[in-house]
Design a protein around this motif. Structure first.
Motif, short mmCIF file in Angstrom:
data_model
loop_
_atom_site.label_atom_id
_atom_site.label_comp_id
_atom_site.label_asym_id
_atom_site.label_seq_id
_atom_site.Cartn_x
_atom_site.Cartn_y
_atom_site.Cartn_z
N PHE A 197 7.06 -0.76 -3.91
CA PHE A 197 6.36 0.12 -2.98
C PHE A 197 5.05 -0.52 -2.54
N GLU A 198 4.70 -0.29 -1.30
CA GLU A 198 3.40 -0.74 -0.80
C GLU A 198 2.30 0.11 -1.44
N THR A 199 1.20 -0.52 -1.81
CA THR A 199 0.11 0.21 -2.45
C THR A 199 -0.52 1.19 -1.46
N PRO A 200 -0.56 2.49 -1.81
CA PRO A 200 -1.18 3.46 -0.89
C PRO A 200 -2.69 3.21 -0.77
N LEU A 201 -3.21 3.44 0.40
CA LEU A 201 -4.65 3.30 0.67
C LEU A 201 -5.17 1.95 0.20
N ALA A 202 -4.41 0.92 0.52
CA ALA A 202 -4.78 -0.43 0.09
C ALA A 202 -6.19 -0.78 0.56
N GLY A 203 -6.94 -1.43 -0.32
CA GLY A 203 -8.30 -1.82 0.01
C GLY A 203 -9.34 -0.78 -0.33
N ARG A 204 -8.90 0.38 -0.78
CA ARG A 204 -9.85 1.44 -1.16
C ARG A 204 -9.69 1.76 -2.64
N ARG A 205 -10.77 2.21 -3.25
CA ARG A 205 -10.73 2.59 -4.66
C ARG A 205 -11.46 3.92 -4.84
N PHE A 206 -10.94 4.76 -5.73
CA PHE A 206 -11.50 6.08 -5.95
C PHE A 206 -11.84 6.25 -7.44
N ASP A 207 -12.95 6.89 -7.70
CA ASP A 207 -13.32 7.17 -9.10
C ASP A 207 -12.30 8.09 -9.75
N LEU A 208 -11.79 9.05 -8.97
CA LEU A 208 -10.89 10.06 -9.53
C LEU A 208 -9.77 10.37 -8.55
N VAL A 209 -8.55 10.39 -9.03
CA VAL A 209 -7.40 10.82 -8.24
C VAL A 209 -6.71 11.96 -9.01
N ILE A 210 -6.56 13.11 -8.35
CA ILE A 210 -5.86 14.26 -8.95
C ILE A 210 -4.58 14.47 -8.17
N ASP A 211 -3.47 14.37 -8.86
CA ASP A 211 -2.14 14.57 -8.28
C ASP A 211 -1.73 16.02 -8.53
N THR A 212 -1.65 16.82 -7.47
CA THR A 212 -1.42 18.26 -7.64
C THR A 212 0.05 18.66 -7.61
N GLN A 213 0.96 17.69 -7.45
CA GLN A 213 2.38 18.01 -7.43
C GLN A 213 3.06 17.43 -8.68
N ARG A 214 4.35 17.68 -8.84
CA ARG A 214 5.03 17.30 -10.09
C ARG A 214 6.26 16.42 -9.87
N ARG A 215 6.54 16.02 -8.66
CA ARG A 215 7.70 15.16 -8.42
C ARG A 215 7.39 13.76 -8.94
N VAL A 216 8.18 13.28 -9.89
CA VAL A 216 7.85 12.06 -10.62
C VAL A 216 7.71 10.85 -9.69
N LEU A 217 8.63 10.69 -8.75
CA LEU A 217 8.55 9.54 -7.85
C LEU A 217 7.24 9.56 -7.06
N THR A 218 6.86 10.74 -6.57
CA THR A 218 5.60 10.85 -5.83
C THR A 218 4.42 10.54 -6.74
N THR A 219 4.47 11.01 -7.98
CA THR A 219 3.40 10.72 -8.94
C THR A 219 3.24 9.22 -9.15
N LEU A 220 4.36 8.51 -9.28
CA LEU A 220 4.30 7.06 -9.48
C LEU A 220 3.68 6.37 -8.26
#
Length: 256
Positions: free
Chosen positions: A1-24
């Motif tokens: 998979f291509e890295t989402p938001l490539a070139g950016r970094r976040f102190d905190l990422v909260i994943d609010t859904q539960r679909r495993v593929l999306t979480t990965l």
């Protein structure tokens, strides 16, 4: 998979859904800390001691906030809203009158109490000396003309402000003595602003979708023999408005 938001970094990422593929996929975003309930918190940097999923969606989201912050989440009275929104809400709903908020929209028509019933509630509140304030989102803009004709003198603060900003809706909620809403995003925004709520439910389960209001009365169509929203009588909603307009019962300390 291509890295989402490539070139950016976040102190905190909260994943609010539960679909495993999306979480990965989301976990591939460059981050300092990642919080997710997906796959039983398997990919999360922190997990609750008790991992049973709460039935209420709002509670599930607050659990994620608590994991991210390391302290209990406060659903009301959180960070102070910007002064310009507070001033705007005060101009739109000036001090003096008792305002009753009415949010007739929802994400689907099957979740909407009939619009004419909201108009009847508004007229009854006017007769009682209060001012109805309709909270209309962008999908309900076509309702404004009919509601203004049916309820002369009602307020439409979002339309008067020319804004649909959720922060303004939350701030307006602080000006309301009570609000009535369907199972909707507007209902959650009004509850987060601290408005006592009458929450109306038809085919959707309140145990899962009820807003986290400081004072809450739930009226369901099932109480009146069905799931269709038009089963809910105006008298039931009016009675709960009156209940919430009274001071909250004083809690007695437990006997030791």
């Amino acid at each position: 998979f291509e890295t989402p938001l490539a070139g950016r970094r976040f102190d905190l990422v909260i994943d609010t859904q539960r679909r495993v593929l999306t979480t990965l996929i989301v976990k591939r975003i460059a981050h300092g800390r990642f919080i997710s309930a997906g796959a039983g918190y398997m990919f999360s940097d922190a997990a609750p001691t008790l991992r049973a999923k709460p039935p209420a969606m709002i509670r599930q989201l607050l659990d994620l906030v608590e994991l991210a912050s390391g302290r209990p989440a406060q659903p009301h009275g959180g960070p102070r809203l910007p002064e310009d929104y507070i001033d705007a809400a005060r101009r739109l709903l000036p001090d003096g009158p008792t305002y009753v908020g009415l949010a007739p929209g929802a994400g689907g028509q099957h979740k909407c109490w009939p619009l004419e019933n909201f108009a009847l509630i508004a007229l009854a509140q006017q007769k009682a000396g209060r001012v109805p304030a309709f909270i209309l989102g962008p999908n309900e803009k076509d309702w404004e003309k009919d509601l203004r004709a049916a309820v002369p003198g009602a307020r439409f603060p979002l339309q008067e402000a020319g804004s649909r900003n959720p922060l303004l809706t939350i701030t307006i909620a602080q000006r309301l003595r009570v609000a009535v809403a369907n199972d909707s995003g507007a209902g959650h925004l009004l509850a987060s602003g601290g408005a006592p709520m009458v929450s109306l439910f038809g085919p959707t389960p309140p145990a899962k979708f009820a807003p986290l209001a400081p004072r809450l009365e739930i009226v369901t169509a099932k109480q009146f023999g069905g799931e269709a929203m038009d089963k809910i009588p105006v008298t039931a909603v009016s009675a709960d408005i009156e209940k919430l307009l009274k001071p909250a019962p004083e809690r007695k300390p437990p006997v030791r």
